[in-house]
Design an enzyme around this catalytic site. Structure first.
Site, PDB file in Angstrom:
ATOM      1  N   LYS A   1     -24.534  40.161  21.723  1.00 36.80           N
ATOM      2  CA  LYS A   1     -23.295  39.465  22.105  1.00 36.80           C
ATOM      3  C   LYS A   1     -22.497  40.236  23.141  1.00 36.80           C
ATOM      4  CE  LYS A   1     -22.394  36.264  18.391  1.00 36.80           C
ATOM      5  NZ  LYS A   1     -21.412  35.730  17.441  1.00 36.80           N
TER       6      LYS A   1
ATOM      7  N   LYS B   1     -31.852  21.860  21.092  1.00 34.99           N
ATOM      8  CA  LYS B   1     -31.201  21.742  19.791  1.00 34.99           C
ATOM      9  C   LYS B   1     -30.116  20.662  19.829  1.00 34.99           C
ATOM     10  CE  LYS B   1     -28.283  24.946  18.342  1.00 34.99           C
ATOM     11  NZ  LYS B   1     -27.302  25.139  17.302  1.00 34.99           N
TER      12      LYS B   1
ATOM     13  N   LYS C   1     -23.083  20.189  19.486  1.00 42.83           N
ATOM     14  CA  LYS C   1     -21.828  19.545  19.880  1.00 42.83           C
ATOM     15  C   LYS C   1     -21.530  19.800  21.345  1.00 42.83           C
ATOM     16  CE  LYS C   1     -18.750  23.312  18.415  1.00 42.83           C
ATOM     17  NZ  LYS C   1     -19.789  24.172  17.867  1.00 42.83           N
TER      18      LYS C   1
HETATM   19  P1  ADP Z   1     -23.364  23.711  17.736  1.00 46.60           P
HETATM   20  O1  ADP Z   1     -24.742  24.085  18.257  1.00 46.60           O
HETATM   21  O2  ADP Z   1     -23.211  22.242  17.611  1.00 46.60           O
HETATM   22  O3  ADP Z   1     -22.276  24.359  18.531  1.00 46.60           O
HETATM   23  P2  ADP Z   1     -22.757  25.688  15.757  1.00 46.60           P
HETATM   24  O4  ADP Z   1     -23.349  26.767  16.583  1.00 46.60           O
HETATM   25  O5  ADP Z   1     -21.287  25.631  15.632  1.00 46.60           O
HETATM   26  O6  ADP Z   1     -23.310  24.265  16.258  1.00 46.60           O
HETATM   27  O7  ADP Z   1     -23.457  25.772  14.317  1.00 46.60           O
HETATM   28  C1  ADP Z   1     -22.830  25.759  13.074  1.00 46.60           C
HETATM   29  C2  ADP Z   1     -23.914  25.817  12.013  1.00 46.60           C
HETATM   30  O8  ADP Z   1     -24.751  24.651  12.079  1.00 46.60           O
HETATM   31  C3  ADP Z   1     -24.852  27.008  12.150  1.00 46.60           C
HETATM   32  O9  ADP Z   1     -25.144  27.496  10.848  1.00 46.60           O
HETATM   33  C4  ADP Z   1     -26.100  26.439  12.793  1.00 46.60           C
HETATM   34  O10 ADP Z   1     -27.246  27.128  12.400  1.00 46.60           O
HETATM   35  C5  ADP Z   1     -26.112  25.007  12.277  1.00 46.60           C
HETATM   36  N1  ADP Z   1     -26.684  24.114  13.307  1.00 46.60           N
HETATM   37  C6  ADP Z   1     -26.090  23.732  14.460  1.00 46.60           C
HETATM   38  N2  ADP Z   1     -26.876  22.903  15.165  1.00 46.60           N
HETATM   39  C7  ADP Z   1     -28.018  22.760  14.447  1.00 46.60           C
HETATM   40  C8  ADP Z   1     -29.241  22.024  14.653  1.00 46.60           C
HETATM   41  N3  ADP Z   1     -29.417  21.268  15.730  1.00 46.60           N
HETATM   42  N4  ADP Z   1     -30.205  22.101  13.697  1.00 46.60           N
HETATM   43  C9  ADP Z   1     -30.009  22.867  12.598  1.00 46.60           C
HETATM   44  N5  ADP Z   1     -28.908  23.567  12.346  1.00 46.60           N
HETATM   45  C10 ADP Z   1     -27.904  23.537  13.255  1.00 46.60           C
END
Ligand code: ADP
Length: 338
Positions: free
Chosen positions: A115, A201, A204
């Site tokens: 990071k 993936k 959001k």
């Molecule tokens: P985003 O990618 O939408 O910004 P975050 O990074 O805030 O999501 O992720 C919050 C939680 O949700 C984490 O524990 C992450 O592993 C899980 N997560 C987010 N997107 C996915 C996905 N596409 N498939 C599985 N788990 C996910």
């Protein structure tokens, strides 16, 4: 037995968050509370300030995340659900543990290296000491078990090292201050991909709303997004091996599998040989059936700040009570007069 687990607050939750993270918490709650264990689930809002952030978003995301957790099945009566910022013991214990944690230990943390990147001088001190706050998060509650994914194993090891050294330096063998928590490997988390690109993936931050199913989407929106999901022109294979190299097909079948609790082979035995024209409506209906009650609850709750704040206040009260004896013991062990 006591389980402690944290999650960073995030807003605009989607199917990936639900299947990849929140659902596991609900499963752990159900499994462990049935065995008489206490589950403490917290929103890691104090961790969130280790990276650049927008304060108004953090506040909104904290409430949204609570709304989503409760809508998805975390029961604030059975689990202790709270945010760190309302339990000052986390920060207090972190400071006390900063005397025990070594610079060398923290310097070796791969998350810090990743990071901070090349800009270590510009990284926040909070990012560097993040693992010490994580140690405090679990040691404060005498956690016996902590669910950790691959990326957090090193931090749990550090928490154990900190606990061990503190106990050695400041407590007697007969009366250690901290319990050394054991890792538990959480149930295999599903990885959900974008509906527009089977190799990206679901997130959001994808600019296209069509790429994801939001936990707030209504039935029509879900059906329409699934029908428009990108696919290839081939019919579905009859066996899992036939999904190789077909990322979109694999993702849709995978979503069907986790949502229905069936294995991929049984789904392909039913739909193999048919085109997506038959499979997509079935998947859409399954998603609507399973997500509709969650979405309704989530939409109501996220607007209801009074209820959300009351849930957090009650959870924090319980957490403060559970934390106090350990915090007192840590102060006393260090010779701090209060
Ligand atoms: P985003 O990618 O939408 O910004 P975050 O990074 O805030 O999501 O992720 C919050 C939680 O949700 C984490 O524990 C992450 O592993 C899980 N997560 C987010 N997107 C996915 C996905 N596409 N498939 C599985 N788990 C996910």
């Amino acid at each position: 037995m006591r389980i402690v687990s944290g999650i960073q607050p995030t807003g605009n939750l989607h199917l990936g968050n639900y299947l990849g993270a929140i659902r596991n918490w609900v499963a752990m709650q159900d499994e462990w509370t049935a065995k008489g264990a206490t589950c403490l689930y917290f929103l890691a809002d104090l961790h969130a300030i280790s990276m650049p952030h927008v304060p108004a978003d953090l506040a909104a995301n904290t409430r949204e995340m609570v709304a989503a957790l409760v809508a998805c099945g975390i029961d604030p009566d059975r689990s202790v659900l709270f945010n760190q910022a309302q339990v000052p013991a986390h920060v207090e214990l972190q400071w006390l543990l900063n005397g025990t944690a070594r610079m060398g230990w923290l310097n070796r943390m791969t998350q810090w290296k990743d990071k901070a990147g090349k800009n270590r001088e510009g990284a926040s001190v909070a990012l560097f000491t993040y693992p010490v706050l994580q140690a405090a998060d679990v040691l404060l509650y005498q956690a016996t078990h902590v669910p950790v994914g691959e990326d957090q194993k090193q931090h749990l090891e550090l928490a154990r090292d900190v606990a061990q050294k503190f106990n050695n330096d400041f407590a007697s063998e007969a009366a250690p201050v901290f319990t050394l928590p054991d890792p538990i490997i959480p149930p295999q988390a599903a990885r959900i991909m974008s509906l527009r690109d089977g190799n990206a993936k679901m997130s959001k931050s994808d600019p296209s709303d069509q790429s994801r199913i939001n936990l707030t989407d209504d039935a029509d929106t879900i059906m329409q997004k699934v029908k428009k999901a990108r696919t290839d022109p081939e019919p579905l294979p009859s066996e899992a091996a036939g999904l190789e190299g077909r990322a979109e097909a694999r993702n849709l079948v995978g979503i069907y599998a986790v949502m229905s609790g069936r294995d991929v082979d049984s789904i392909l035995a039913e739909f193999g040989g048919q085109g997506f024209g038959a499979f997509k409506p079935a998947l859409g209906e399954l998603l609507v059936e399973r997500l509709a009650p969650i979405a309704a609850r989530y939409r109501d709750l996220r607007e209801d700040h009074t209820t959300l704040d009351a849930i957090l206040a009650t959870g924090a009260q319980k957490a403060r009570t559970l934390a106090q004896p350990t915090l007192d013991a840590a102060y006393a062990a260090l010779g701090l007069v209060r």
